[in-house]
Design an enzyme around this catalytic site. Structure first.
Site, PDB file in Angstrom:
ATOM      1  CG  HIS A  71      -1.983  -1.045   1.180  1.00 38.68           C
ATOM      2  ND1 HIS A  71      -2.949  -1.164   2.154  1.00 38.68           N
ATOM      3  CD2 HIS A  71      -2.261  -1.989   0.250  1.00 38.68           C
ATOM      4  CE1 HIS A  71      -3.771  -2.140   1.832  1.00 38.68           C
ATOM      5  NE2 HIS A  71      -3.379  -2.665   0.687  1.00 38.68           N
ATOM      6  CD  GLU A 119      -1.555   3.814   3.777  1.00 39.97           C
ATOM      7  OE1 GLU A 119      -1.310   3.180   2.719  1.00 39.97           O
ATOM      8  OE2 GLU A 119      -2.699   3.911   4.251  1.00 39.97           O
ATOM      9  CB  CYS A 136      -6.212  -1.065   5.279  1.00 42.22           C
ATOM     10  SG  CYS A 136      -4.543  -1.736   5.348  1.00 42.22           S
ATOM     11  CB  CYS A 192      -1.745   1.005   6.503  1.00 40.80           C
ATOM     12  SG  CYS A 192      -1.222   0.282   4.943  1.00 40.80           S
TER      13      CYS A 192
END
Lengths: 409, 184
Positions: free
Chosen positions: B53, B55, B92, B95
């Site tokens: 992701h 992040e 999410c 993360c």
């Protein structure tokens, strides 16, 4: 104590009465059903209730009767106030008599639950897994499951271990140990390259080779105490680590240590690397075809069924070049992961993202466990993928056997 | 708030970059002392790793850089404690846990993530633990919380998702909706 497998449920059962939504419905003539379904799903769609059937058919006194859900109830006493103007127009046009009804709030997770729900109002039911796999595993799989867990335990030196297995062949796809602390980069078990095609889980009875393994420290000392070197048990502990001496970085793109490289995260990365190496053809998306359509781009076949029949079929269908692509998994769909310790929320969510089918762990994580220890992430309905979770109970005699092995060295 | 919008613009640029590469359009920037020191966009399709992701990408840039500078764990932790993250979609659960593990100071996000958001939608990992760390060191360090503000330029973030799902996800398993590249 024997080797044992128990499923960790995703939720603790709630009564059906606690999980209903009030709606307003009305009896309709069957010839109006199609028209009304179309109109109502346009002006008053049942968001978040996709499992609920709009129309109910009931047989009363030998006569078939249809009822349709008009809208959600707003909670007012009388029915007339609960209906939005658009819906009221329909009620007036077709001379309907609204009544209150209840529907289940969430899709059913089992056949029994679904049958209960349908007594209120019919819902649709999609079994999450193959029906022939009762309880999420087959009895004859047990020896292989226990062997895979043995493999994970034997790989475990300090901290957690993750082993990704394709259950259809018991082939190891990837494995890894925690890499949150500074580690020796020559360490075995984290290298994707050592995974061979014939590397299966079936060889884990103690052999001469196994005797050379450094045995898991946590089993040797206090088998029941928490091990603070396990990343998922002590994720915030990385700041307390001190690097004795800053070693040069192992190479471009590598890390000497990394607070987020828990065993499961590293194993996923290794599996992704294997995927890119074995199926390199579709790494770069280049151009759509002349129609501007990428539909025939080499997308991986969705791999839910792992039986051999599927493979034979796909081999027959594909002349030669497609064979590789059809066997390419989409992420880790259909694969299992074995963890010595229950994962934290970061790792458990990573396993959802990467589409694992089953998660097996040996030791619970009462501090940060996401799959039964503290949370039950796998029971969270909103997630776009769900896996089954199992705990493998490891007999003490087995662990003692490991200890004896270490003394012989 | 004007500053927040400016940083979110930068995160949106990253999300657009992801969209152009047929990735799920999420982007982020990490800010220290009013300066963008790292950025990232979703790379799950290119890497075939569903954990990559935005992040995670931006975090790895910093960890690599700070280790190259010779910072140790305590110094890196101190750096993260002075950093804020701007991300186009609510982090999410994975993360959000990661950001808590690193001890980031503050998170600003665009749209909420009602499927697996970890900062209020499904779980609230930004709230951390209510009890403070046991100074004697006999207990493991407790979960760290971070301040979290959502809804910054949420429409722009959602519009990118809409573009993505209209064009289709080329990496989704079959059966999926056909992938269409808009005729320009």
């Amino acid at each position: 104590m024997e080797w044992e497998l128990t499923e960790v449920p995703g939720n603790l059962t709630t009564s059906i009465q606690d999980s209903t939504v009030d709606v307003v419905a009305a009896k309709i003539e069957s010839k109006l059903a199609n028209t009304l379904i179309r109109q109502l799903s346009h002006i008053c769609p049942l968001e978040n209730l996709r499992h609920v059937k709009r129309v109910r058919r009931r047989t009363e006194c030998g006569k078939s009767e249809l009822s349709i859900i008009l809208c959600l109830s707003t909670g007012y006493e009388t029915c007339s106030k609960q209906i939005p103007d658009d819906v009221q127009k329909i009620v007036d046009t077709y001379h309907l008599n609204p009544f209150a009804a209840k529907v289940s709030k969430r899709p059913a997770t089992s056949k029994e639950e679904w049958e209960e729900q349908c007594k209120l109002w019919p819902t649709s039911y999609h079994p999450a897994h193959d029906l022939d796999i009762v309880r999420g595993f087959r009895e004859e799989e047990l020896p292989s499951i226990f062997n895979c867990m043995k493999t994970a335990i034997q790989l475990s030196k300090v901290g957690n271990t993750a082993v990704i297995v394709d259950p259809s062949s018991t082939q190891i796809i990837a494995k890894a140990t925690d890499q949150t602390h500074q580690h020796d980069t020559s360490e075995e078990g984290n290298k994707f390259s050592e995974v061979r095609a014939d590397d299966t889980c079936s060889l884990s009875e103690p052999t001469d080779n196994d005797g050379n393994l450094l045995l898991p420290r946590f089993f040797l000392s206090k088998p029941n105490s928490l091990n603070m070197e396990v990343s998922c048990i002590n994720p915030w502990g990385w700041t307390k680590q001190r690097t004795m001496e800053q070693k040069p970085l192992p190479g471009e793109g590598c890390f000497a240590w990394h607070p987020l490289r828990h065993a499961a995260m590293v194993a996923i990365e290794n599996a992704a690397e294997r995927d890119r190496m074995m199926f390199p053809s579709s790494t770069s998306i280049t151009k759509p075809d002349s129609n501007g359509n990428l539909e025939n781009y080499n997308e991986p076949a969705k791999r839910l069924k792992t039986d051999t029949k599927d493979k034979e079929q796909s081999a027959d269908e594909s002349c030669c070049s497609d064979l590789f692509e059809t066997s390419r998994p989409y992420l880790c769909t259909g694969f299992d992961i074995y963890l010595v310790w229950e994962p934290c929320t970061m790792c458990a969510m990573a396993l959802v993202h990467h589409r694992f089918k089953r998660v097996f762990y040996a030791l619970p994580n009462p501090v940060n466990g996401a799959l039964g220890g503290v949370y039950r992430l796998h029971g969270e309905k909103s997630l776009n993928h769900h896996y089954n979770v199992f705990r493998v109970s490891v007999p003490e005699a087995y662990l003692n056997g490991l200890n004896d092995g270490s003394k012989q060295c | 708030m004007a500053a927040a919008a400016a940083f979110m613009e930068r995160a949106l640029e990253q999300a657009k970059f992801a969209l152009d590469n047929l990735e799920v359009p999420v982007g982020c920037v990490i800010v220290e002392d009013g300066k963008v020191i790292s950025s990232g966009s979703n790379r799950t399709n290119a890497t075939r790793n569903a954990t990559r992701h935005a992040e995670m990408e931006a975090i790895d840039v910093l960890l690599r850089e700070w280790q190259k500078m010779g910072l140790d764990q305590a110094q890196v932790a101190e750096k993260f404690a002075g950093c804020d993250l701007y991300v186009t979609c609510e982090p999410c659960i994975m993360c959000a846990t990661a950001l808590s593990i690193l001890g980031i100071r503050e998170v600003y996000f665009g749209c909420a993530n009602d499927k697996f958001g970890g900062c209020g939608s499904i779980m609230s990992l930004h709230q951390g633990s209510t009890s403070s760390d046991d100074l004697s060191g006999s207990q493991p360090p407790r979960p760290k919380g971070f301040k979290c503000t959502g809804g910054i330029m949420a429409e722009e973030a959602v519009a990118l998702f809409r573009c993505f799902y209209e064009q289709g996800n080329p990496n989704a398993p079959r059966p999926h909706r056909p992938v269409r590249i808009p005729q320009q």
